[in-house]
Design a protein around this motif. Structure first.
Motif: not given
Lengths: 353, 555
Positions: A85-90, B445, A130, B552, A146, A98-99, A132-133, B448
């Motif tokens: 559940a990694l934020f894909p756009n960050l 997901d 990112y 991304w 995280r 994040y926290g 996805a990479q 989140f």
């Protein structure tokens, strides 16, 4: 005092009982594993501890505070999901931070802290990528960083390694364990992989059909399984049907065997005996040795460091035994050879059927 | 046991209540009022089924029910096969210019339904260029209605079928081929079963669209009555609101039936594409490709002709006697008192609908998808959100008259304003937008929010930092969908505009009625250009968003 105490926790969905009266404790800094086949309720139990599911009954106490009805945001835990559940756009940096940001730490502090965390999980310098990479193993590390960023009192891992391939999994198993030791963070991990549980955990709760069957240290679990399910699920084992003769004596396959028997049995009671394949002795089986039996080697399966033998016993029972390459050479075991083996009484586990 | 609610969860529940209140006031209560009205007389006294009995006993009204059914069936029977072949050619062959054909096939979406009817009048009407084609039959009536509906509904059927046809597993085709099946057999045993549900869905969607469309029969129906024009006559013409309510309820029937059938079919739909499916790649086949190219060319030509005729006619001095060109028909105030202000009203309304509507609908969908617990509230929102799909615009329009015009309604001040037109239009197109937003949210997901809770980050921050950026392309689609529908809608708003809030599409009807057909066509073209401009803007924005927020997605 225990960091976390779960007391008779239950969860039912209508008539289905996902978790029944689960009780266990986790000491400060301990690594506990919830182990069981899929559908046994281990993930539901973990989600109740996180506050993501509401318990039907029972109590969860963390650091002396009853948190049973707390929403997740009021509990003290970090979590890593199977999907990460990694934020894909960050970016990696923003995911780990994040926290931190919401806690109002200063920018430079944040930067230093994120870099420290990424170093800790063995992923330095990848801040701008990112998710996805990244490879699966790298994503897993980011998710771990995280979760650890907010220095949670309790770390929850939901099948953290099951999406990875075997080699990465083995490697990360070791890394997570040593990281956990170094940080001393109390950890609960859910897994269906018994090897993962045995190698990583201080104590394991083996679950079956919503219930905890046994809660013990790995070696204890392996050597002294409390139920046939645990014996079967953890490691490999032979089951033999038997009947109770007298305390310390059972009958199996037409012969009498010495074994520790549970109390309160009457003669003729049906039993199951189990013995691990590696506990079947071939060397030094002297005349006076207990539980000697004649067997034939029906099949030898080469497994690398050892071979698994299928042993035929008079009376129709078959046993699996593991013979090391050494032993095969020294004793000269071949398919078709006849052997005298011993089943050491202290290695036999007897269960009422 | 119950989990204590934190601030976020409480706020989410309050917001859900807000969405329920919104849908109650702007959907459920008006419809309830309409239903009730059909059982009362002019003075508001309860008369039971008297209005309904009077409806049954009025031959002209019952006749238009029959007319509606057969015209809708005929148009559906024509448009679904045409759209199927068109979609097949675009998804399953290597034919050239597929992208261009796709764009042309979707063009009619940008125009109000009645624009194609106006074009048909220029072609086949009393002064039509090609009147001889009809061999003495009048275009005013079922012939005109059916042809115009075919154009109006074509893109919708095409979209549904193209989506259905684009999902195919290459392995099924390879297996059939290896087993020695002929092409015809493969088509019948693999292709058709795969798109069965798409075909059924297209059938019902088109049937409902035709049965409930108002613009086309109004412009080209002549003396041929259908349910949609009946409502208008009863309510606007004869001020017979009770009978209007009854006809409205009757009009709800085919739509509800189609809606129920579509739901029923959707539940039976099994996923054809598993994760391991191999995408279908069409093979070249010269003969088939050229035949289909000819077919698609013909359809595209018809669509372009119909739009072109309207554009051309709007510049003609005096059709067909003086064919010289002029701008004068675009001085709309000569044809209708509202002039260009109708266009600007529409523009204002469409911007409101798209912006405010997208916000409300996306927020509602987010609450339905992301609120933990609150099953009942979420269920209520989900249920209410599905209703507009089954409610024709006309029905929603008169329902609004009854509800907001009722003495004592504190929201009565909205009546006759741009605001009520916008609110009505948002409600009218709520379902598809809601489903699009929900679909986009479901692809994220589900953990989140759990992660955020463990990190002590509020759900709102995660919605802003993660959810919104990820679903922004879908939000843009919703925005465009709402905008174009608001630009072109006629049916609901025809009952609701006030002296200062007349819309362009209504103005087209008025100008056409008054004999200013060229100006009507001109206004239609202005709408098409505006929608087209919005489409271009959307594409540019989508490209920008792809660069800004979707980086991304690149590996």
């Amino acid at each position: 005092m225990a960091h976390l105490a779960v007391d008779k926790l239950s969860k039912s969905f209508g008539a289905f009982h996902a978790v029944r009266e689960a009780s266990f404790t986790v000491a400060q800094g301990e690594f506990v594993c919830l182990l069981g086949p899929s559908g046994c309720g281990k993930t539901t139990l973990l989600r109740m501890i996180a506050g993501l599911e509401t318990a039907t009954s029972g109590r969860i106490v963390q650091n002396g505070v009853d948190i049973t009805n707390f929403p997740p945001s009021k509990r003290d835990f970090g979590i890593v999901f199977q999907s990460y559940a990694l934020f894909p756009n960050l970016t990696v940096f923003d995911n780990v931070a994040y926290g931190l940001r919401s806690k109002g730490s200063m920018r430079t502090d944040t930067r230093a802290r994120v870099e420290e965390l990424l170093n800790l999980v063995g992923l330095p310098g990848e801040t701008k990528k990112y998710p996805a990479q990244l490879s699966g193993g790298q994503q897993q590390r980011v998710a771990l960083a995280r979760a650890l960023a907010i220095q949670p009192g309790l770390l929850l891992l939901d099948e953290p390694l099951s999406a990875l391939d075997a080699r990465v999994r083995q490697h990360l198993r070791h890394e997570i364990r040593s990281l956990q030791r170094r940080l001393g963070v109390t950890t609960i991990m859910v897994t269906h992989d018994q090897e993962e549980g045995l190698t990583m955990a201080d104590r394991i709760a083996v679950m079956n059909a919503g219930q905890i069957e046994q809660f013990a240290a790995p070696h204890e679990l392996y050597a002294r399984p409390a139920t046939p399910f645990v014996a079967d699920f953890v490691g490999t084992t032979n089951f033999m049907p038997a009947t109770f003769v007298a305390p310390g004596k059972v009958a199996a396959g037409g012969r009498e065997l010495a074994a520790d028997t549970p109390g309160g049995l009457s003669a003729g009671a049906k039993l199951r005996i189990c013995v691990r394949p590696e506990d079947i002795l071939v060397r030094n089986v002297t005349e006076g040795a207990a539980n000697r039996i004649e067997v034939s080697v029906d099949e030898l399966i080469f497994m690398g460091a050892f071979s698994r033998a299928k042993l035929g016993v008079a009376g129709g029972v078959a046993l699996q035994a593991d013979f090391s390459a050494n032993l095969l050479r020294d004793v000269g075991v071949r398919e078709g050879s006849r052997l005298t083996v011993a089943l050491p009484p202290d290695r036999l586990r007897v269960f009422a059927d | 046991m119950r989990t204590r609610l934190d601030t976020d969860a409480l706020l989410q529940r309050l917001a859900l209540l807000g969405v329920v209140a919104y849908l109650a006031v702007f959907l459920a209560l008006p419809l309830g009022t309409l239903f009730e009205k059909s059982f009362r007389d002019h003075n508001g006294a309860w008369v039971g089924l008297a209005n309904w009995l009077r409806y049954m006993e009025t031959p002209s009204l019952v006749a238009s029910l029959g007319n509606t059914i057969w015209v809708s069936l005929l148009a559906t029977a024509i448009v679904v096969p045409l759209a199927f072949v068109y979609a097949y050619a675009l998804t399953r062959t290597t034919m050239r210019f597929r992208g261009t054909f796709r764009a042309i096939g979707l063009l009619p979406i940008l125009a109000p339904s009645l624009l194609s009817a106006i074009s048909l009048i220029y072609l086949f009407g009393n002064q039509g260029l090609a009147r001889w084609v009809l061999m003495g039959n009048s275009v005013y009536g079922p012939i005109g209605i059916v042809i115009a509906q075919v154009f109006y509904c074509f893109p919708h059927a095409f979209l549904i079928l193209a989506t259905a046809l684009s999902i195919a597993d290459k392995r099924h085709y390879e297996a059939a081929e290896v087993l020695g099946a002929s092409n015809a057999r493969i088509f019948l045993t693999v292709t058709l079963p795969g798109v069965k549900y798409g075909l059924v869905s297209a059938f019902f969607v088109v049937f409902t669209m035709v049965a409930t469309d108002f613009g086309i029969p109004k412009v080209i129906g002549g003396r041929f009555n259908v349910l949609a024009t009946d409502i208008y006559k009863q309510v606007v013409g004869q001020q017979n609101f009770e009978m209007g309510a009854v006809v409205g309820m009757v009009l709800l029937l085919p739509a509800c039936l189609a809606f129920a059938a579509d739901r029923w079919v959707a539940r039976r739909q099994v996923a054809l594409l598993t994760a391991r499916a191999v995408p279908f790649t069409p093979q070249a086949n010269a003969m088939r490709d050229w035949l289909l190219f000819a077919f698609c060319g013909l359809i595209a030509l018809c669509i372009l002709t119909l739009l072109g005729i309207a554009a051309w006619a709007s510049f003609i001095q005096y059709w067909p006697w003086n064919m010289s060109l002029t701008w004068r028909h675009y001085l709309f105030s000569n044809a209708d008192a509202s002039g260009w202000s109708a266009y600007f009203n529409t523009l204002q309304m469409a911007a409101l609908v798209a912006t405010f509507g997208t916000f409300v609908i996306a927020f509602g969908a987010w609450l339905v998808e992301k609120t933990k617990g609150a099953e009942i509230l979420r269920g209520v929102v989900q249920f209410l959100a599905m209703i507009p799909l089954a409610v024709p615009g006309l029905v929603l329009g008169i329902a609004y008259i009854f509800f907001f015009n009722k003495p004592g309604n504190p929201l009565g001040f909205l009546y006759g304003t741009i605001g009520i037109l916008a609110l009505n239009t948002i409600t009218h197109f709520y379902t598809v937008a809601h489903l699009t937003a929900l679909q986009a949210l479901k692809q994220m997901d589900p953990e989140f929010e759990s992660v955020s809770a463990s990190l002590k980050v509020s759900v709102w921050r995660t919605a802003w930092k993660v959810t919104l950026p990820v679903v922004s392309p879908a939000m843009l689609d919703v925005w465009f969908y709402m905008f174009v529908n608001a630009m072109t809608t006629v049916s609901a708003v025809v009952f609701l505009y006030g002296p200062f809030s007349k819309l362009a599409s209504v103005s087209i009807i008025n100008m056409d009625e008054a004999g200013f057909t060229a100006s009507a066509a001109g206004m239609g073209i202005v709408i098409v250009l505006t929608s087209g401009f919005a489409k271009i803007l959307q594409s540019l924005l989508a490209a920008y968003l792809a660069k800004r927020t979707q980086a991304w997605r690149m590996r």
